[in-house]
Design a protein around this motif. Structure first.
Motif, PDB file in Angstrom:
ATOM      1  N   LYS A 262      12.188  39.725 -19.206  1.00 49.44           N
ATOM      2  CA  LYS A 262      11.417  40.719 -18.459  1.00 49.44           C
ATOM      3  C   LYS A 262      10.207  40.023 -17.869  1.00 49.44           C
ATOM      4  O   LYS A 262       9.413  39.427 -18.600  1.00 49.44           O
ATOM      5  CB  LYS A 262      10.993  41.865 -19.382  1.00 49.44           C
ATOM      6  CG  LYS A 262      10.348  43.017 -18.664  1.00 49.44           C
ATOM      7  CD  LYS A 262      10.125  44.167 -19.633  1.00 49.44           C
ATOM      8  CE  LYS A 262       9.618  45.398 -18.916  1.00 49.44           C
ATOM      9  NZ  LYS A 262       9.515  46.543 -19.824  1.00 49.44           N
TER      10      LYS A 262
ATOM     11  N   ILE B 215      26.179  47.358  -8.007  1.00 48.50           N
ATOM     12  CA  ILE B 215      24.968  48.161  -8.117  1.00 48.50           C
ATOM     13  C   ILE B 215      25.392  49.509  -8.687  1.00 48.50           C
ATOM     14  O   ILE B 215      26.269  50.170  -8.144  1.00 48.50           O
ATOM     15  CB  ILE B 215      24.280  48.332  -6.759  1.00 48.50           C
ATOM     16  CG1 ILE B 215      23.809  46.968  -6.256  1.00 48.50           C
ATOM     17  CG2 ILE B 215      23.117  49.319  -6.857  1.00 48.50           C
ATOM     18  CD1 ILE B 215      23.332  46.962  -4.834  1.00 48.50           C
TER      19      ILE B 215
ATOM     20  N   ASP C 199      22.919  51.854  -9.839  1.00 52.21           N
ATOM     21  CA  ASP C 199      21.877  52.852  -9.587  1.00 52.21           C
ATOM     22  C   ASP C 199      20.890  52.245  -8.603  1.00 52.21           C
ATOM     23  O   ASP C 199      20.385  51.148  -8.823  1.00 52.21           O
ATOM     24  CB  ASP C 199      21.169  53.223 -10.899  1.00 52.21           C
ATOM     25  CG  ASP C 199      20.187  54.381 -10.744  1.00 52.21           C
ATOM     26  OD1 ASP C 199      20.289  55.138  -9.755  1.00 52.21           O
ATOM     27  OD2 ASP C 199      19.322  54.519 -11.618  1.00 52.21           O
ATOM     28  N   GLN C 200      20.651  52.960  -7.522  1.00 54.09           N
ATOM     29  CA  GLN C 200      19.697  52.480  -6.522  1.00 54.09           C
ATOM     30  C   GLN C 200      18.960  53.681  -5.959  1.00 54.09           C
ATOM     31  O   GLN C 200      19.581  54.613  -5.442  1.00 54.09           O
ATOM     32  CB  GLN C 200      20.419  51.723  -5.413  1.00 54.09           C
ATOM     33  CG  GLN C 200      19.491  51.142  -4.374  1.00 54.09           C
ATOM     34  CD  GLN C 200      20.194  50.180  -3.438  1.00 54.09           C
ATOM     35  OE1 GLN C 200      21.293  49.707  -3.702  1.00 54.09           O
ATOM     36  NE2 GLN C 200      19.548  49.879  -2.325  1.00 54.09           N
TER      37      GLN C 200
ATOM     38  N   ARG D  15      13.957  51.629  -7.692  1.00 51.22           N
ATOM     39  CA  ARG D  15      14.710  50.732  -8.569  1.00 51.22           C
ATOM     40  C   ARG D  15      16.079  50.383  -7.983  1.00 51.22           C
ATOM     41  O   ARG D  15      16.633  51.118  -7.165  1.00 51.22           O
ATOM     42  CB  ARG D  15      14.915  51.361  -9.934  1.00 51.22           C
ATOM     43  CG  ARG D  15      15.846  52.566  -9.897  1.00 51.22           C
ATOM     44  CD  ARG D  15      15.975  53.254 -11.255  1.00 51.22           C
ATOM     45  NE  ARG D  15      16.725  54.475 -11.157  1.00 51.22           N
ATOM     46  CZ  ARG D  15      16.218  55.666 -10.871  1.00 51.22           C
ATOM     47  NH1 ARG D  15      14.922  55.796 -10.627  1.00 51.22           N
ATOM     48  NH2 ARG D  15      16.984  56.735 -10.813  1.00 51.22           N
ATOM     49  N   ILE D  16      16.602  49.264  -8.486  1.00 49.15           N
ATOM     50  CA  ILE D  16      17.973  48.835  -8.239  1.00 49.15           C
ATOM     51  C   ILE D  16      18.483  48.310  -9.578  1.00 49.15           C
ATOM     52  O   ILE D  16      17.860  47.442 -10.186  1.00 49.15           O
ATOM     53  CB  ILE D  16      18.062  47.730  -7.170  1.00 49.15           C
ATOM     54  CG1 ILE D  16      17.458  48.202  -5.843  1.00 49.15           C
ATOM     55  CG2 ILE D  16      19.521  47.291  -6.982  1.00 49.15           C
ATOM     56  CD1 ILE D  16      17.268  47.095  -4.821  1.00 49.15           C
ATOM     57  N   THR D  17      19.599  48.857 -10.040  1.00 54.89           N
ATOM     58  CA  THR D  17      20.191  48.446 -11.313  1.00 54.89           C
ATOM     59  C   THR D  17      21.600  47.943 -11.039  1.00 54.89           C
ATOM     60  O   THR D  17      22.336  48.553 -10.271  1.00 54.89           O
ATOM     61  CB  THR D  17      20.215  49.642 -12.293  1.00 54.89           C
ATOM     62  OG1 THR D  17      18.886  50.142 -12.427  1.00 54.89           O
ATOM     63  CG2 THR D  17      20.754  49.234 -13.645  1.00 54.89           C
ATOM     64  N   TRP D  18      21.974  46.839 -11.676  1.00 56.63           N
ATOM     65  CA  TRP D  18      23.284  46.227 -11.435  1.00 56.63           C
ATOM     66  C   TRP D  18      23.893  45.716 -12.732  1.00 56.63           C
ATOM     67  O   TRP D  18      23.241  45.647 -13.761  1.00 56.63           O
ATOM     68  CB  TRP D  18      23.140  45.069 -10.446  1.00 56.63           C
ATOM     69  CG  TRP D  18      22.476  43.874 -11.047  1.00 56.63           C
ATOM     70  CD1 TRP D  18      23.075  42.817 -11.663  1.00 56.63           C
ATOM     71  CD2 TRP D  18      21.074  43.638 -11.142  1.00 56.63           C
ATOM     72  NE1 TRP D  18      22.127  41.933 -12.132  1.00 56.63           N
ATOM     73  CE2 TRP D  18      20.889  42.422 -11.813  1.00 56.63           C
ATOM     74  CE3 TRP D  18      19.948  44.337 -10.717  1.00 56.63           C
ATOM     75  CZ2 TRP D  18      19.641  41.889 -12.073  1.00 56.63           C
ATOM     76  CZ3 TRP D  18      18.700  43.804 -10.981  1.00 56.63           C
ATOM     77  CH2 TRP D  18      18.557  42.598 -11.638  1.00 56.63           C
ATOM     78  N   ARG D  19      25.160  45.331 -12.617  1.00 56.03           N
ATOM     79  CA  ARG D  19      25.883  44.679 -13.715  1.00 56.03           C
ATOM     80  C   ARG D  19      26.940  43.776 -13.100  1.00 56.03           C
ATOM     81  O   ARG D  19      27.365  43.989 -11.959  1.00 56.03           O
ATOM     82  CB  ARG D  19      26.536  45.704 -14.632  1.00 56.03           C
ATOM     83  CG  ARG D  19      27.643  46.476 -13.927  1.00 56.03           C
ATOM     84  CD  ARG D  19      28.313  47.473 -14.824  1.00 56.03           C
ATOM     85  NE  ARG D  19      29.279  48.227 -14.049  1.00 56.03           N
ATOM     86  CZ  ARG D  19      29.756  49.390 -14.403  1.00 56.03           C
ATOM     87  NH1 ARG D  19      29.335  49.953 -15.511  1.00 56.03           N
ATOM     88  NH2 ARG D  19      30.632  50.003 -13.659  1.00 56.03           N
TER      89      ARG D  19
ATOM     90  N   ARG E 251      23.358  42.121 -16.844  1.00 54.28           N
ATOM     91  CA  ARG E 251      23.000  43.379 -16.202  1.00 54.28           C
ATOM     92  C   ARG E 251      21.483  43.359 -16.086  1.00 54.28           C
ATOM     93  O   ARG E 251      20.789  42.633 -16.790  1.00 54.28           O
ATOM     94  CB  ARG E 251      23.505  44.579 -16.986  1.00 54.28           C
ATOM     95  CG  ARG E 251      22.996  44.698 -18.381  1.00 54.28           C
ATOM     96  CD  ARG E 251      23.583  45.928 -19.070  1.00 54.28           C
ATOM     97  NE  ARG E 251      23.223  45.919 -20.476  1.00 54.28           N
ATOM     98  CZ  ARG E 251      24.075  45.825 -21.472  1.00 54.28           C
ATOM     99  NH1 ARG E 251      25.358  45.745 -21.230  1.00 54.28           N
ATOM    100  NH2 ARG E 251      23.655  45.832 -22.707  1.00 54.28           N
TER     101      ARG E 251
ATOM    102  N   SER F 194      17.776  45.249 -13.917  1.00 57.86           N
ATOM    103  CA  SER F 194      17.135  46.251 -13.084  1.00 57.86           C
ATOM    104  C   SER F 194      15.873  45.646 -12.501  1.00 57.86           C
ATOM    105  O   SER F 194      15.169  44.883 -13.162  1.00 57.86           O
ATOM    106  CB  SER F 194      16.793  47.485 -13.928  1.00 57.86           C
ATOM    107  OG  SER F 194      16.218  48.486 -13.127  1.00 57.86           O
TER     108      SER F 194
ATOM    109  N   ARG G 293      12.389  47.039 -10.661  1.00 59.20           N
ATOM    110  CA  ARG G 293      11.620  48.258 -10.404  1.00 59.20           C
ATOM    111  C   ARG G 293      10.425  47.919  -9.537  1.00 59.20           C
ATOM    112  O   ARG G 293       9.856  46.834  -9.638  1.00 59.20           O
ATOM    113  CB  ARG G 293      11.145  48.876 -11.713  1.00 59.20           C
ATOM    114  CG  ARG G 293      12.303  49.370 -12.553  1.00 59.20           C
ATOM    115  CD  ARG G 293      11.829  50.210 -13.732  1.00 59.20           C
ATOM    116  NE  ARG G 293      12.942  50.880 -14.345  1.00 59.20           N
ATOM    117  CZ  ARG G 293      13.391  52.079 -13.993  1.00 59.20           C
ATOM    118  NH1 ARG G 293      12.813  52.743 -13.030  1.00 59.20           N
ATOM    119  NH2 ARG G 293      14.414  52.626 -14.609  1.00 59.20           N
TER     120      ARG G 293
END
Length: 157
Positions: A5, A62, A64-65, A70-74, A83, A85, A87
């Protein structure tokens, strides 16, 4: 899995920071070890990396965007497991905090050793520092502002 982080404050408005981050194909300009990112569609990217002499190709999705948030990926398939994110937080009209959280599963002895020595942490910190220099120096080069929600079958412009 190891969790990394890091955060950086960039001297650009929230919208500019977010927009620049959505330009995935420009990641090699500021991410060490990333040779190419090819955007396949709104949700999927194909990555080519070379880190410590180990070349990998993998796809990310992706999940969640939310524009300016935010953009969250895996990763999907392949031997690379991660994975994360990113922010974005507005600090004032011309400053934004960019916070990146990644969970990485090192594979192979060299990657596990590098992780134990903190190499992944330092690389992410360096990537964010270079993103800061890049976005502050170049200005935003566009952006995709679509919304992707977990479970969506796809998205449209």
């Amino acid at each position: 899995m190891s969790t990394v982080k890091e955060a950086v404050e960039v001297e650009v408005p929230l919208r500019a920071a977010y927009n620049q981050w959505t330009q995935f194909e420009e990641f090699p300009r500021f991410m060490e070890g990333v040779e190419e990112v090819r955007q396949l569609d709104d949700r999927h990217n194909h990555w080519t990396t070379s880190i410590g002499g180990v070349r990998r190709e993998f796809d990310t999705e992706i999940v969640d965007q939310l524009p300016d948030d935010r953009i969250t990926w895996r990763t999907v398939g392949g031997e690379t497991q991660q994975r994360g994110s990113v922010r974005f937080e507005r600090l004032d009209d011309s400053h934004t905090k960019v916070e990146l959280t990644m969970e990485v599963e090192p594979s192979g002895l060299a990657e596990k050793g590098a992780d134990a020595l903190g190499v992944i942490d330092r690389r992410v910190k360096g990537d964010l520092r270079r993103f800061k220099d890049y976005v502050e120096g170049s200005g935003s080069t566009g952006g995709w502002r679509g919304r992707i929600r977990p479970g969506d079958p796809g998205s449209t412009y």
